[in-house]
Design an enzyme around this catalytic site. Structure first.
Site, PDB file in Angstrom:
ATOM      1  N   LEU A 182       0.839  -1.208   0.000  1.00  0.00           N
ATOM      2  CA  LEU A 182       0.000   0.000   0.000  1.00  0.00           C
ATOM      3  C   LEU A 182       0.869   1.251   0.000  1.00  0.00           C
ATOM      4  O   LEU A 182       0.466   2.281   0.536  1.00  0.00           O
ATOM      5  CB  LEU A 182      -0.935  -0.007   1.214  1.00  0.00           C
ATOM      6  N   ALA A 199       2.142   4.226  -1.964  1.00  0.00           N
ATOM      7  CA  ALA A 199       1.900   4.958  -3.216  1.00  0.00           C
ATOM      8  C   ALA A 199       3.245   5.348  -3.824  1.00  0.00           C
ATOM      9  O   ALA A 199       4.215   5.579  -3.115  1.00  0.00           O
ATOM     10  CB  ALA A 199       1.062   6.193  -2.924  1.00  0.00           C
ATOM     11  N   CYS A 245       7.495  -8.454 -13.896  1.00  0.00           N
ATOM     12  CA  CYS A 245       6.375  -9.361 -13.606  1.00  0.00           C
ATOM     13  C   CYS A 245       5.000  -8.706 -13.702  1.00  0.00           C
ATOM     14  O   CYS A 245       4.169  -9.139 -14.501  1.00  0.00           O
ATOM     15  CB  CYS A 245       6.552  -9.965 -12.223  1.00  0.00           C
TER      16      CYS A 245
HETATM   17  C1  UGA Z   1       6.509  -9.492  -7.953  1.00  0.00           C
HETATM   18  C2  UGA Z   1       5.765 -10.164  -6.791  1.00  0.00           C
HETATM   19  O1  UGA Z   1       5.799  -9.340  -5.627  1.00  0.00           O
HETATM   20  C3  UGA Z   1       6.371 -11.530  -6.485  1.00  0.00           C
HETATM   21  O2  UGA Z   1       5.603 -12.183  -5.474  1.00  0.00           O
HETATM   22  C4  UGA Z   1       6.359 -12.370  -7.764  1.00  0.00           C
HETATM   23  O3  UGA Z   1       6.925 -13.649  -7.559  1.00  0.00           O
HETATM   24  C5  UGA Z   1       7.139 -11.643  -8.836  1.00  0.00           C
HETATM   25  O4  UGA Z   1       6.530 -10.364  -9.076  1.00  0.00           O
HETATM   26  C6  UGA Z   1       7.118 -12.497 -10.084  1.00  0.00           C
HETATM   27  O5  UGA Z   1       6.033 -12.718 -10.641  1.00  0.00           O
HETATM   28  O6  UGA Z   1       8.164 -13.055 -10.447  1.00  0.00           O
HETATM   29  P1  UGA Z   1       8.759  -8.042  -8.165  1.00  0.00           P
HETATM   30  O7  UGA Z   1       8.274  -7.687  -9.529  1.00  0.00           O
HETATM   31  O8  UGA Z   1      10.163  -8.497  -7.992  1.00  0.00           O
HETATM   32  O9  UGA Z   1       7.843  -9.201  -7.520  1.00  0.00           O
HETATM   33  O10 UGA Z   1       8.630  -6.749  -7.256  1.00  0.00           O
HETATM   34  P2  UGA Z   1       7.583  -6.145  -6.211  1.00  0.00           P
HETATM   35  O11 UGA Z   1       8.278  -5.944  -4.925  1.00  0.00           O
HETATM   36  O12 UGA Z   1       6.343  -6.906  -6.188  1.00  0.00           O
HETATM   37  O13 UGA Z   1       7.315  -4.702  -6.854  1.00  0.00           O
HETATM   38  C7  UGA Z   1       6.677  -4.558  -8.128  1.00  0.00           C
HETATM   39  C8  UGA Z   1       6.422  -3.114  -8.424  1.00  0.00           C
HETATM   40  O14 UGA Z   1       5.424  -2.579  -7.557  1.00  0.00           O
HETATM   41  C9  UGA Z   1       7.629  -2.206  -8.247  1.00  0.00           C
HETATM   42  O15 UGA Z   1       7.670  -1.270  -9.284  1.00  0.00           O
HETATM   43  C10 UGA Z   1       7.390  -1.534  -6.910  1.00  0.00           C
HETATM   44  O16 UGA Z   1       8.030  -0.298  -6.791  1.00  0.00           O
HETATM   45  C11 UGA Z   1       5.887  -1.393  -6.951  1.00  0.00           C
HETATM   46  N1  UGA Z   1       5.286  -1.281  -5.604  1.00  0.00           N
HETATM   47  C12 UGA Z   1       5.310  -2.322  -4.742  1.00  0.00           C
HETATM   48  C13 UGA Z   1       4.663  -0.104  -5.240  1.00  0.00           C
HETATM   49  O17 UGA Z   1       4.613   0.895  -6.018  1.00  0.00           O
HETATM   50  N2  UGA Z   1       4.086  -0.010  -3.998  1.00  0.00           N
HETATM   51  C14 UGA Z   1       4.096  -1.043  -3.125  1.00  0.00           C
HETATM   52  O18 UGA Z   1       3.542  -0.891  -2.019  1.00  0.00           O
HETATM   53  C15 UGA Z   1       4.724  -2.225  -3.491  1.00  0.00           C
END
Ligand code: UGA
Length: 436
Positions: free
Chosen positions: A253, A255, A263
């Site tokens: 959550l 922003a 992914c």
């Molecule tokens: C994501 C999933 O979290 C993993 O569980 C999954 O295994 C993986 O994809 C995959 O399919 O291989 P990842 O892409 O490495 O992992 O990174 P995340 O930490 O999930 O972040 C993804 C994006 O969301 C980033 O750009 C991050 O900055 C953004 N984000 C994340 C936000 O803007 N706010 C948040 O609160 C969390």
């Protein structure tokens, strides 16, 4: 157990190293000779905290091997994991399964004795059926089961996510395969990790549903942030206020400038393609994809507005280029939208990222790369924080303010406190929080 992993990308490599660390004998196979040679010499193809040490110790203990020769690895394996890429197919956004099917054919030719073939790659519903079909067609005599076992690894936290997961999902109806999968993940039973056994199709869908749900959650809070800016509320407190409700949960959550990475963008798109193909559209995900793409584009306008509406001839120090912290991955990073848009508006960009500059240099034109955060902001009219690296969280604001020409600080990750930034003389803009 003896394990072969096909594909030494991010997922294959992390899974291989972690299974070896659990005590299994693992051989990682890749067609790329250069990559295998480097891995044999302890050089990692990606930046992932802790991976180099994990690989080194398991290679030393002779539990982890690297090879380009699939034959021995597959012949001896109890389980063969398919961990090859499933990029978005050019033109239509469907997952490109050619590497998965190629791996299935190769495994079929080389397997010996009962073998569990596990798809770890993110694959659309029904891919396991097709993999089974390919193997049966190629080797009618083969004794095997095809299992879906999606990964839930976050880049930058992948080893922890593998070793202390919230859950493991295994999709199969085959009893022998279930036993092999149980044995593979046995170390996790000690910390009582839930292992969900389900059907193959359900397991395949769980992976897409999980990523899509997280993308929805992020996009929801991003839109709340926009609303907060209009009504004078604070999105971080909204996140906390709703996240404390156990039905909602506090994670994902934050922003920001919109989600990126290898992914969420690819998997949300593939899910909507599958859903449309089956005549059961997931409109909420269609909308999320559109809103997120617009958001990444809108971030440059936010910076330009913070700089008084005109950035031509101005120098902007950019802190962070990777799609998130602790990775050098630039795939679908918000910086890829923001930096070119600022350049187009006439700004000069000086950027620093602790790990992603090499990758970024192939994707961004005319950016000057600095050797440190302080060097990137020297003489700048404005600073934009795009990635929330820990080392950007406690910068010496006095030093930065003195080194800058201007005083605009745009914090797209909300890592500074508005009052604190104002106290140091910055004209501070963040996401979804009242301006001080
Ligand atoms: C994501 C999933 O979290 C993993 O569980 C999954 O295994 C993986 O994809 C995959 O399919 O291989 P990842 O892409 O490495 O992992 O990174 P995340 O930490 O999930 O972040 C993804 C994006 O969301 C980033 O750009 C991050 O900055 C953004 N984000 C994340 C936000 O803007 N706010 C948040 O609160 C969390």
């Amino acid at each position: 157990m003896r394990v072969a992993i096909i594909g030494t990308g991010y997922v294959g490599l992390v899974s291989g190293a972690c299974f070896a660390d659990f005590g299994h004998t693992v051989t990682c196979v890749d067609k790329d000779e250069g990559k295998i040679e480097k891995l044999k010499n302890g050089i990692m193809p990606i930046y992932e905290p802790g991976l180099d040490n994990l690989v080194a110790s398991n290679v030393k203990e002779e539990r982890l091997f690297f090879t380009t020769d699939a034959k021995e690895a597959i012949k001896n394996a109890d389980a063969v994991f398919i961990a090859v890429g499933t990029p978005s197919r050019r033109g239509d956004g469907h997952a490109d399964l050619s590497y998965v099917y190629g791996a299935a054919e190769e495994i079929a030719q080389l397997m010996d004795g009962f073998t569990v073939v596990v798809t770890k790659s993110t694959v659309p519903v029904g891919t396991g059926d097709e993999v089974e079909e390919i193997i049966r067609r190629t080797r009618p005599d083969a004794d095997f089961a095809v299992v879906s076992n999606p990964e839930f690894l976050r880049e930058g936290a992948a080893i922890k996510d593998f070793k202390i997961p919230d859950r493991v999902v295994v999709g199969t109806d085959d009893e022998r395969a279930k036993q092999v999968m149980k044995e593979l993940y046995r170390p996790l039973f000690l910390n009582e990790t839930p292992i969900l056994f389900t059907t193959r199709r359900t397991s395949e869908l769980i992976k897409y549903a999980a990523n899509a749900f997280l993308a929805v959650k992020i996009t929801f809070i991003n839109e709340m942030a926009d609303l907060c800016e209009k009504v004078g509320a604070n999105v971080q407190e909204v996140s906390r206020g709703i996240g404390l409700d156990g039905r909602i949960g506090a994670k994902f959550l934050n922003a920001g400038p919109g989600y990126g990475g290898s992914c969420f963008p690819k998997d949300t798109l593939a899910l909507t393609k599958t859903a449309n193909d089956y005549g059961s559209p997931v409109r909420i995900v269609d909308t999320v994809i559109e809103v997120n793409a617009d958001r990444k584009k809108a971030m440059a306008d936010k910076v330009i507005a913070a700089m008084g509406g005109d950035v031509s001839g101005k120098t902007i120090g950019v802190l962070g280029l990777a799609f998130k912290q602790n990775t050098d991955d630039m795939r679908d990073a918000p910086s890829l939208d923001i930096v070119p848009a600022l350049q187009k508006a006439g700004a000069r960009i000086v950027a620093f990222d602790p790990e992603a500059m090499k990758e970024a240099s192939h994707l961004l034109k005319d950016v000057e790369f600095a050797g440190s955060a302080y060097a990137a902001v020297d003489g700048a009219d404005a600073i934009v924080i795009i990635t929330e690296w820990d080392q950007f969280r406690a910068l010496d604001l006095n030093r930065i303010k003195t080194a800058m020409k201007g005083n605009v600080l745009v914090d797209l990750r909300n890592i500074y406190h508005p009052d604190d930034a104002a106290k140091h003389g910055f004209a501070y803009t963040s996401i979804g929080r009242p301006v001080s």
